[in-house]
Each structure stands twice: as C-alpha cells, then as structure tokens.
Design a protein around this motif. Structure first.
Motif, PDB file in Angstrom:
ATOM      1  N   LEU A   4       0.851  -1.190   0.000  1.00 45.46           N
ATOM      2  CA  LEU A   4       0.000   0.000   0.000  1.00 45.46           C
ATOM      3  C   LEU A   4       0.891   1.245   0.000  1.00 45.46           C
ATOM      4  CD1 LEU A   4      -2.759   1.378   0.250  1.00 45.46           C
ATOM      5  CD2 LEU A   4      -2.680   0.950   2.721  1.00 45.46           C
ATOM      6  N   LEU A   5       0.739   2.067  -1.043  1.00 44.02           N
ATOM      7  CA  LEU A   5       1.506   3.308  -1.130  1.00 44.02           C
ATOM      8  C   LEU A   5       0.648   4.449  -0.579  1.00 44.02           C
ATOM      9  CD1 LEU A   5       2.977   3.033  -4.774  1.00 44.02           C
ATOM     10  CD2 LEU A   5       3.825   2.003  -2.646  1.00 44.02           C
ATOM     11  N   ARG A   6       1.266   5.254   0.292  1.00 45.17           N
ATOM     12  CA  ARG A   6       0.541   6.366   0.899  1.00 45.17           C
ATOM     13  C   ARG A   6       1.149   7.695   0.441  1.00 45.17           C
ATOM     14  NH1 ARG A   6      -0.769   7.117   7.394  1.00 45.17           N
ATOM     15  NH2 ARG A   6      -2.390   8.706   7.101  1.00 45.17           N
ATOM     16  N   ALA A   7       0.358   8.492  -0.275  1.00 42.34           N
ATOM     17  CA  ALA A   7       0.807   9.803  -0.781  1.00 42.34           C
ATOM     18  C   ALA A   7      -0.420  10.546  -1.287  1.00 42.34           C
ATOM     19  CB  ALA A   7       1.808   9.619  -1.928  1.00 42.34           C
ATOM     20  N   THR A   8      -0.212  11.769  -1.743  1.00 43.21           N
ATOM     21  CA  THR A   8      -1.290  12.487  -2.428  1.00 43.21           C
ATOM     22  C   THR A   8      -1.436  11.891  -3.822  1.00 43.21           C
ATOM     23  OG1 THR A   8      -0.829  14.489  -1.180  1.00 43.21           O
ATOM     24  CG2 THR A   8      -2.051  14.753  -3.237  1.00 43.21           C
ATOM     25  N   ILE A   9      -2.672  11.598  -4.212  1.00 44.65           N
ATOM     26  CA  ILE A   9      -2.912  10.907  -5.487  1.00 44.65           C
ATOM     27  C   ILE A   9      -3.757  11.781  -6.413  1.00 44.65           C
ATOM     28  CG2 ILE A   9      -4.098   8.939  -6.567  1.00 44.65           C
ATOM     29  CD1 ILE A   9      -3.399   7.294  -4.082  1.00 44.65           C
ATOM     30  N   LEU A  10      -3.323  11.845  -7.683  1.00 46.33           N
ATOM     31  CA  LEU A  10      -4.071  12.566  -8.718  1.00 46.33           C
ATOM     32  C   LEU A  10      -4.137  11.694  -9.969  1.00 46.33           C
ATOM     33  CD1 LEU A  10      -1.934  15.593  -7.950  1.00 46.33           C
ATOM     34  CD2 LEU A  10      -4.357  16.008  -8.248  1.00 46.33           C
ATOM     35  N   HIS A  11      -5.315  11.518 -10.522  1.00 45.46           N
ATOM     36  CA  HIS A  11      -5.441  10.841 -11.821  1.00 45.46           C
ATOM     37  C   HIS A  11      -6.779  11.199 -12.456  1.00 45.46           C
ATOM     38  CE1 HIS A  11      -7.917   7.085 -10.579  1.00 45.46           C
ATOM     39  NE2 HIS A  11      -7.860   7.851  -9.518  1.00 45.46           N
ATOM     40  N   THR A  12      -6.900  10.941 -13.749  1.00 45.32           N
ATOM     41  CA  THR A  12      -8.175  11.218 -14.417  1.00 45.32           C
ATOM     42  C   THR A  12      -8.907   9.899 -14.636  1.00 45.32           C
ATOM     43  OG1 THR A  12      -7.087  11.171 -16.591  1.00 45.32           O
ATOM     44  CG2 THR A  12      -7.439  13.326 -15.603  1.00 45.32           C
ATOM     45  N   THR A  13     -10.179   9.896 -14.260  1.00 42.95           N
ATOM     46  CA  THR A  13     -10.968   8.672 -14.390  1.00 42.95           C
ATOM     47  C   THR A  13     -11.778   8.655 -15.684  1.00 42.95           C
ATOM     48  OG1 THR A  13     -12.710   9.758 -13.150  1.00 42.95           O
ATOM     49  CG2 THR A  13     -11.189   8.357 -11.900  1.00 42.95           C
ATOM     50  N   ALA A  14     -11.755   9.789 -16.417  1.00 43.42           N
ATOM     51  CA  ALA A  14     -12.506   9.890 -17.677  1.00 43.42           C
ATOM     52  C   ALA A  14     -11.887  11.015 -18.488  1.00 43.42           C
ATOM     53  CB  ALA A  14     -13.975  10.175 -17.386  1.00 43.42           C
ATOM     54  N   ASN A  15     -12.451  11.255 -19.658  1.00 41.32           N
ATOM     55  CA  ASN A  15     -11.990  12.333 -20.534  1.00 41.32           C
ATOM     56  C   ASN A  15     -12.614  13.655 -20.079  1.00 41.32           C
ATOM     57  OD1 ASN A  15     -11.708  14.202 -22.568  1.00 41.32           O
ATOM     58  ND2 ASN A  15     -12.160  12.759 -24.227  1.00 41.32           N
ATOM     59  N   PRO A  16     -11.815  14.581 -19.516  1.00 39.92           N
ATOM     60  CA  PRO A  16     -12.390  15.823 -18.977  1.00 39.92           C
ATOM     61  C   PRO A  16     -12.912  16.773 -20.058  1.00 39.92           C
ATOM     62  CG  PRO A  16     -10.001  15.806 -18.698  1.00 39.92           C
ATOM     63  CD  PRO A  16     -10.372  14.485 -19.291  1.00 39.92           C
ATOM     64  N   PHE A  17     -12.600  16.521 -21.324  1.00 34.91           N
ATOM     65  CA  PHE A  17     -13.219  17.327 -22.384  1.00 34.91           C
ATOM     66  C   PHE A  17     -14.701  16.978 -22.519  1.00 34.91           C
ATOM     67  CE2 PHE A  17      -8.735  17.409 -23.832  1.00 34.91           C
ATOM     68  CZ  PHE A  17      -8.560  18.789 -23.949  1.00 34.91           C
ATOM     69  N   ARG A  18     -15.063  15.785 -22.024  1.00 31.56           N
ATOM     70  CA  ARG A  18     -16.452  15.343 -22.159  1.00 31.56           C
ATOM     71  C   ARG A  18     -17.156  15.150 -20.831  1.00 31.56           C
ATOM     72  NH1 ARG A  18     -15.526  10.323 -24.946  1.00 31.56           N
ATOM     73  NH2 ARG A  18     -14.146  10.802 -26.663  1.00 31.56           N
ATOM     74  N   THR A  19     -16.385  14.876 -19.778  1.00 36.65           N
ATOM     75  CA  THR A  19     -16.990  14.494 -18.494  1.00 36.65           C
ATOM     76  C   THR A  19     -16.575  15.449 -17.392  1.00 36.65           C
ATOM     77  OG1 THR A  19     -16.800  12.204 -19.229  1.00 36.65           O
ATOM     78  CG2 THR A  19     -17.271  12.540 -16.905  1.00 36.65           C
ATOM     79  N   GLY A 341      -7.903  29.960 -29.313  1.00 31.82           N
ATOM     80  CA  GLY A 341      -7.342  28.805 -28.589  1.00 31.82           C
ATOM     81  C   GLY A 341      -8.216  28.435 -27.405  1.00 31.82           C
ATOM     82  N   GLU A 342      -8.001  27.225 -26.919  1.00 38.38           N
ATOM     83  CA  GLU A 342      -8.746  26.734 -25.765  1.00 38.38           C
ATOM     84  C   GLU A 342      -7.994  27.080 -24.484  1.00 38.38           C
ATOM     85  OE1 GLU A 342     -11.753  24.683 -25.645  1.00 38.38           O
ATOM     86  OE2 GLU A 342     -11.773  25.785 -27.539  1.00 38.38           O
ATOM     87  N   LEU A 343      -8.726  27.338 -23.417  1.00 33.88           N
ATOM     88  CA  LEU A 343      -8.085  27.461 -22.103  1.00 33.88           C
ATOM     89  C   LEU A 343      -8.075  26.063 -21.488  1.00 33.88           C
ATOM     90  CD1 LEU A 343      -6.851  29.128 -19.848  1.00 33.88           C
ATOM     91  CD2 LEU A 343      -9.152  29.582 -19.000  1.00 33.88           C
ATOM     92  N   LEU A 344      -6.910  25.426 -21.506  1.00 30.96           N
ATOM     93  CA  LEU A 344      -6.814  24.042 -21.024  1.00 30.96           C
ATOM     94  C   LEU A 344      -6.625  24.040 -19.510  1.00 30.96           C
ATOM     95  CD1 LEU A 344      -4.510  22.572 -23.825  1.00 30.96           C
ATOM     96  CD2 LEU A 344      -6.979  22.242 -23.559  1.00 30.96           C
ATOM     97  N   SER A 345      -7.397  23.229 -18.823  1.00 32.90           N
ATOM     98  CA  SER A 345      -7.271  23.121 -17.365  1.00 32.90           C
ATOM     99  C   SER A 345      -6.191  22.090 -17.030  1.00 32.90           C
ATOM    100  CB  SER A 345      -8.603  22.664 -16.770  1.00 32.90           C
ATOM    101  OG  SER A 345      -8.798  21.286 -17.084  1.00 32.90           O
TER     102      SER A 345
END
Ligand SMILES: [Zn+2]
Length: 434
Positions: A4-19, A341-345
């Motif tokens: 078990l790794l313990r840290a701050t976690i960031l990931h995308t679970t879907a396509n943010p352009f659509r979801t 242009g797009e403002l990318l998040s």
C-alpha cells in the motif's frame, strides 16, 4: 505480493473534455497494489487493511505513469536544432544523424540513453519511431525490455527522397519487418508498430508492404506523420495525384483505425478530420516540436468538434526533450496564445499526458489511470526540498492548483520513483530529506 503506497494521489478517471469531475484527488491517498495490479485507490483510511505493509510516501504525489505517443529514438542527440522548418531540419539535422544508426555500437549506446531518459522523466509507455535499420531497431526493443518500459515501436520504412542509405526496398522492408514482429511483438511489455516515415518518403509499393504487415499479424499498431508542414503537404499532393488529401494516402492502404496514431495534423481539411474521427484514428499532438519547427498551431478546437481523439507526444528530437509535464505545459501555452485557442485546465493536461495516450494506443484496459484491475504504472513526484516547486506547492490549496504547479515545474529532478506493473524501473533520491 501486496503493498500500500501512501501519498497524495491525482489521476483522471474519464476524458475531462467530455466528463465533468474527471479529475480524482486524494490528499492523503492510498494506492493498493497486488501482484503488480491496482487493487484499490482512494483515501488512505478507506484503503488501508490490517497486515498490509505501507510505504509512506507522504510529501509527494502519485500520478499515473506518463504516456508519450510520439518520439524518435535515433534523434536523441539532435534535440535543440532550432532555427529550421521541417524539410530543412530533416535535411540538416535529422537525416544525417539517423544515418549513423547503421553503426550498431552507436545504436546500442543511444538506445540505452534514450530508454533511460524516458524512465527518468516518468514516462512508462511510449510509441516510438525506431531506426531505418533493423538491427538498430532491435537494439531499441532490447534496451526498452531491460529498462522495464512499455514500448511500442517499429523500424522506420522509406524508399525515396531521403538519403540512399536510409532507403529500403519493399522486399527488404517486408522481410526485416516480419522478422522484428516475430521477435518482439507481444514479448513482455513490447508491441510492434508498422512505421512508414511519412507518405512523402514511401512509394505505393512500400505502402502496400505496410498494409500487408498489418494484415498478417494480430494487434500491430500503426504510426506515421500527417499534415505537419505546408511544403510537405504540397509535396505529398504532387506525389499522389489520385489522393483527395494527405490522409487519403494512408487510408487507401489501410493505415488508419483505432490502433493508428498520426503525428501532428496541424493543417487538416474538414474532410480529413471527419474521416479521422470516422476511422477512430488518433492524432499525436506535439506542441513543443510544432513551435520549434514553426510548423503551426494545432487546431485543438476543430479536433474536439470533429470528435478526433488526440494525446500528447514530445517528438524528440524535433521537440524540446523528454518529459510529459513540460509537453503538457507547451500545449497549454500554445493554446493560450492561439487565436480562438482553448483554455486548457490542469485536468485536461493530465488527461492528455496519461489516459488519452492509453486510449490512442489501445491500452485502456492496462494503463493510463488508477482504476482497479489496471497495471500499477505510476510516477512518484516530490520536488527537491528548496526548489521553487516545493515553495509553490506550500500554497497550493486545490487539486487543480497542485497539478498546475507540477505541470509547470516538475522535471526529472522531481521524478523520485517510476513503476511499471508495480515494479520499480527508476529511482532518484528517495531517501533525501524532505
Ligand atoms: Zn515525428
């Protein structure tokens, strides 16, 4: 084995352009790895179980391993060849260096350095142009296997308009391609991609060979270049008078589809975008290279509107070097200044550097985020203690802000550990004081 790794976690679970809400964030997160696969991902308290050993990585950030959908192995040493447009750059920088791949010792040395650089920048999966020579391309696969990377690559095919020593015959390309596919495709983490350099450098007989290889083996990927530079596009039109546009050349030979990735596509026609979408062919967007070579501004909004899938590529060595955060930042900067242009998040940028690449490569079941069941492919970022990045993270009080800080400033010095299938393939200063 469970960990078990313990840290701050960031990931995308879907396509943010659509979801909406595609960015998942766990300030005190737990990533449970069992036999190299993600078993669970969430808040540490909800994932922890008695008896499971915890690796405490607090103070840093776990992200999915980065996925680079376009770069060239023989071009490692020519990063930084500024001041040219595509065709002159090929002539003066790329092609002379690619010719040196005929020397097997040179190829070995570059293959080792190239695969190490991928891992050192947190890239766990890459779609790579090999050399024009089969033995040098075999060295790339061998180096990737020993580095532990997921690498999809192929021998670059060409039979005209480059330099004689880079040209194959359709017969030799078929023979060498078949041999390399048998040797490496599906071996461990390696896959093979049929790799015509670009329509300009391939006769119709050579494109037929590409089509034959794709037809004769299961699961091959396809990679090439498309609509990068106006002079290139004009030359392709002259060589294929029957083709309605550039993409039509690849389409005629079946070099398109859900396992095909076309680099650049900066100057597409409306018909091409419609057919890229209809065939589910992906585009590799390489903003650093596009700026460096003055190739143009990627029409991101038109790709979105047409439903064409795209992900990021560094395009080493026309691009600015390894590292997907830097490439994501380039995408942001170019769109920021582009007319319309797009403002990318930050969520868009993380997606384009991870999950979008897995989608381009037909690897969504395997990698791209921390959904349970996928391989534990990850990068652990922790900035050096007295860096500007460490200072700005002190103030970052939201997932987006944290991600924006990482994308803006995290280079190889912040990449502390990289894993593929849960196995450590790169480590740097893990025990340095925090
Ligand atoms: Zn390229």
């Amino acid at each position: 084995m469970t960990e078990l790794l313990r840290a701050t976690i960031l990931h995308t679970t879907a396509n943010p352009f659509r979801t909406e809400g595609a960015l998942a964030f766990h300030a005190d997160g737990g990533l449970l790895i069992r036999d190299g696969r993600i078993a669970a991902c969430g808040d540490f308290g909800s994932v922890a179980e008695p008896g499971i050993p915890v690796t405490d990585l607090r103070g840093g950030y776990l992200l999915p391993g980065f996925i680079d959908t376009h770069l060239h192995f023989p071009q490692l040493r020519i990063i930084g060849g500024l001041g040219h447009q595509l065709l002159d750059w090929l002539e003066q920088h790329a092609l002379p260096e690619e010719s040196r791949m005929a020397d097997l010792q040179h190829a070995q040395r570059i293959a080792k350095a190239f695969t190490r650089q991928l891992a050192a920048h947190g890239t766990t999966t890459a779609l790579v142009f090999g050399a024009h020579f089969a033995p040098a391309t075999a060295e790339l696969f061998a180096a990737a296997a020993s580095a532990g990377l997921r690498l999809i690559g192929g021998m670059v095919m060409a039979d005209r308009l480059l330099r004689p020593e880079l040209h194959q015959t359709p017969e030799s390309a078929y023979r060498d391609g078949t041999q390399l596919i048998r040797q490496f495709h599906g071996q461990g983490r390696l896959l093979y991609a049929v790799t015509p350099r670009f329509a300009l450098a391939n006769s119709e007989a050579m494109l037929e060979v590409c089509q034959a290889l794709v037809g004769e083996h299961e699961g091959l990927r396809i990679q090439s270049h498309l609509n990068e530079n106006p002079r290139e596009i004009e030359a392709v039109a002259g060589l294929f008078p029957w083709a309605s546009d550039y993409f039509a050349v690849y389409e005629r030979y079946g070099l398109c589809g859900p396992l095909a990735v076309m680099a650049h596509n900066i100057h597409p026609g409306a018909g091409e975008l419609a057919r890229l979408a209809a065939t589910r062919t992906s585009v590799a967007h390489c903003p650093g290279s596009n700026s460096a070579l003055g190739s143009g501004i990627f029409p991101l909004r038109r790709h979105l509107d047409a439903g064409v899938h795209f992900a990021l590529g560094t395009d080493v060595g026309g691009g600015l070097g390894f590292g997907m955060p830097k490439e994501a930042l380039q995408a942001y900067l170019v769109q920021r200044l582009a007319p319309e242009g797009e403002l990318l998040s930050p969520a868009h940028l993380l997606y384009l550097a991870t999950l979008a690449g897995a989608e381009s490569l037909g690897l969504t079941e395997l990698t791209g985020n921390f959904v349970p069941g996928k391989a534990a492919d990850l990068v652990y970022l922790r900035p050096p203690a007295e860096s500007a990045l460490a200072a700005s993270l002190e103030l970052a009080d939201s997932p987006s802000r944290i991600l924006a800080c990482l994308i803006t400033q995290a280079g190889a010095e912040s990449v502390r550990q990289v894993r593929v299938d849960g196995q450590v393939i790169h480590e740097r200063g893990m025990n340095d004081s925090r």
